[in-house]
Design an enzyme around this catalytic site. Structure first.
Site, PDB file in Angstrom:
ATOM      1  N   VAL A 103      -5.655  -0.534  -2.227  1.00 29.80           N
ATOM      2  CA  VAL A 103      -5.316   0.896  -2.246  1.00 29.80           C
ATOM      3  C   VAL A 103      -6.581   1.733  -2.423  1.00 29.80           C
ATOM      4  O   VAL A 103      -6.504   2.946  -2.603  1.00 29.80           O
ATOM      5  CB  VAL A 103      -4.306   1.202  -3.387  1.00 29.80           C
ATOM      6  N   HIS A 119       0.182  -1.513   0.622  1.00 31.42           N
ATOM      7  CA  HIS A 119       0.496  -1.118  -0.760  1.00 31.42           C
ATOM      8  C   HIS A 119       0.125   0.335  -1.060  1.00 31.42           C
ATOM      9  O   HIS A 119      -0.023   0.697  -2.222  1.00 31.42           O
ATOM     10  CB  HIS A 119      -0.188  -2.077  -1.744  1.00 31.42           C
TER      11      HIS A 119
END
Ligand code: APR
Length: 248
Positions: A103, A119
């Protein structure tokens, strides 16, 4: 660590390549991995508790505190040679699908485009009510949704939550059709992401893992390159290919 003649041949001839990355690809930039030492407890809470969907309901401010901390850690961090080498591959192959569990946004910082973020992204916030998301990488984190004024949460997939609609399906489709698949810096423990290399393998792709340690996936890989991503991947960049995109 040596790259086999077979992998070199596959790399030179590949048309559709899929790269799946995990926390390990950012380790040499200084981003702690999830299951590595020193990142398992936050203020007395295991990371899979503070990073869980349940915590959003129980204590959203604590979740933000954890993500603010992580964002501060990332603020001055730069991509490493692994991110840059992967970014160069998008010019080398007809089709390069980069799928990440990270991320941190470092692939994009290195120049990768169309990154499939399974994610989410730590630099985005999402409204818990209307669902609209906002990138705040170049501004202070907003307190409320600009559209409806409700509470915001990190736009990342937390434990117990579903992946963003369509992201896995897209990655799975690309995996099924690729001829070479790299799995880089992931412990391959978290599904469904860890299933992507299995789909690639089942579709006939040559599967190569890059990791300093063996993982549950190593057994089905055609080649396991034991080493750090930032040291191993640049070796591919120095190869002289007969079949590159620019030459065809
Ligand atoms: N180069 C390549 N791999 C590395 C390096 C490096 N320099 N350093 C560490 N690794 C490897 C480790 O050996 C390990 O296999 O990276 C892997 C990191 O594993 P995890 O910490 O489990 O990270 P990841 O696989 O990305 O986790 C998946 O779990 O917590 C969730 O949502 C979170 O996206 C994350 C998911």
């Amino acid at each position: 660590m040596q790259i086999s003649a077979e992998l070199l041949r596959r790399f030179a001839g590949a048309k559709r390549v899929l790269v799946l990355t995990g926390a390990g690809v950012s380790a040499e930039s200084g981003v702690p991995t999830f299951r590595g030492a020193g990142n398992t407890i936050w203020k007395g809470m295991p990371f899979d508790v503070i990073s869980s969907g349940r915590m959003i309901e129980r204590d959203l401010p604590a979740v933000w505190e954890w993500f603010d901390y992580r964002r501060n850690v990332l603020d001055n961090i730069l991509p490493n040679p692994a991110h840059y080498e992967i970014a160069r591959w998008q010019e080398r192959f007809d089709e390069l699908s980069l799928v990440t569990q990270n991320v941190d946004g470092l692939h994009q910082k290195a120049g990768s485009r169309n990154v499939v973020e399974l994610h989410g992204n730590i630099w985005r916030a999402r409204c818990i009510k209307c669902g609209c998301s906002r990138d705040y990488s170049s501004e202070q984190r907003p307190d409320a949704c600009h559209a409806c004024g409700d509470l915001l949460r990190p736009d990342v997939v937390l434990f117990g939550e579903l992946l963003p609609a369509g992201a896995f399906e897209f990655a799975a489709e690309r995996a099924a059709g690729c001829d070479l698949c790299f799995v880089i810096g992931t412990s391959a423990l978290v599904y469904p992401a860890a299933g992507i290399p299995e789909i690639a393998k089942a579709g006939g792709a040559f599967l190569c893992e890059v990791n300093p340690e063996r993982t549950p996936l190593s057994g089905i890989c055609d080649e396991v390159l034991i080493g750090k991503a930032g040291e191993v991947l640049p070796l591919f960049g120095s190869l002289n290919h007969q079949s590159t995109k620019s030459q065809t």
